[in-house]
Write a protein that holds these residues in place. Sequence first.
Motif, PDB file in Angstrom:
ATOM      1  N   PRO A   7      -9.678  14.347  -3.618  1.00 42.57           N
ATOM      2  CA  PRO A   7      -9.987  13.089  -4.322  1.00 42.57           C
ATOM      3  C   PRO A   7     -11.475  12.907  -4.582  1.00 42.57           C
TER       4      PRO A   7
ATOM      5  N   GLY B  47      -5.053  13.938  -0.164  1.00 39.38           N
ATOM      6  CA  GLY B  47      -5.259  12.569  -0.580  1.00 39.38           C
ATOM      7  C   GLY B  47      -4.932  12.355  -2.044  1.00 39.38           C
ATOM      8  N   GLU B  48      -5.188  13.363  -2.879  1.00 42.45           N
ATOM      9  CA  GLU B  48      -4.866  13.234  -4.295  1.00 42.45           C
ATOM     10  C   GLU B  48      -3.360  13.229  -4.514  1.00 42.45           C
TER      11      GLU B  48
ATOM     12  N   ARG C  36      -2.229   9.757  -3.740  1.00 43.16           N
ATOM     13  CA  ARG C  36      -2.514   8.863  -4.871  1.00 43.16           C
ATOM     14  C   ARG C  36      -1.475   9.033  -5.966  1.00 43.16           C
TER      15      ARG C  36
ATOM     16  N   ILE D 144      -5.637   4.156   0.095  1.00 39.59           N
ATOM     17  CA  ILE D 144      -6.418   4.937  -0.865  1.00 39.59           C
ATOM     18  C   ILE D 144      -7.854   4.435  -0.875  1.00 39.59           C
ATOM     19  N   SER D 145      -8.795   5.366  -0.938  1.00 39.27           N
ATOM     20  CA  SER D 145     -10.211   5.004  -1.004  1.00 39.27           C
ATOM     21  C   SER D 145     -10.530   4.384  -2.363  1.00 39.27           C
TER      22      SER D 145
ATOM     23  N   SER E 175      -9.305   5.046  -6.454  1.00 40.27           N
ATOM     24  CA  SER E 175      -8.365   4.094  -7.069  1.00 40.27           C
ATOM     25  C   SER E 175      -9.020   3.151  -8.069  1.00 40.27           C
TER      26      SER E 175
END
Length: 295
Positions: free
Chosen positions: A98, A219-220, A223, A235-236, A240
């Motif tokens: 991400p 992490g992606e 998302r 989500i950071s 986002s």
Amino acid sequence: MKITLEELRAWVAVVDNGSITAAADQLAQTSSGISRALSRLESKLQTTLLHRTTRRLALTEEGQVFLEHARQILASVEQIAQRREMPSGRLRVNAATPFMLHVIVPLVDAFRAQYPLIQLELNTDDILIELLEQQTDVAIRIGELRDSTLRARMLGSSAIRLMASPEYLAKVGTPQTVADLEQHQIIGFSHLDNHNVWPVWQPDGEFMRIKPTLSASSGETIRQLALAGQGIARISDFASREDCAAGRLVPVLPDETRKLRLPVQAVYYRNTTLSSRISCFLDFLRTEIDRRQLL
């Protein structure tokens, strides 16, 4: 006795990379050329600097002493060269997917225009890597550092929030309390348990530690699962922000969410001389992150 800078660079590269082959790759030379440079250096010094086996290289006592002197000489040469020459050479950067996609990649065009002689190599890992094993110059790490052998440059901090797609919430309903999360699909990490801590309080006054009903290592991927309406995820903000602006994701339990910002740091080894390409990359990254408010 005349020792050349090429011999010193070969020597330090072998030590830093742990093998002649890796050093040759870093310096864009052949393994035989690096091996000959080491042999010439030991011959000139009339001492053994390294014990070589089929598995590893080990410094001799004399090698350890000479290594420090070699680093000092190369650092001095680097400082002088920085004043005259534009930074150049290959720069390997590692980050979680991400951060790479949403922060670094949008800055690549401007960085390459400013430093055209630096050859960027961008690699992604969602688990912590060993810098030397992966031949990485700089790694971006989010969260508290645990490795004391690393030197760090703070780039900022990132807030994290609970997010879901409007389609998911329309289908399942919007949670009104933390307890309501038990009735929802929870998306979390499969390999990074410390990232499965959510910024909402439990009854005992601690942050909520989730048990994902759907998990992923990236992490992606998490998302994308949230965008696909598969549940609620942590989500950071840097990942986002555009989704929120476009209405693809919306905050969940915003009034219950506590401020939780994770430090974002660029790390490299303490015993690594900060080359001009690393230094200019870190300076550029920090400046552009602040200017564009990416964190």
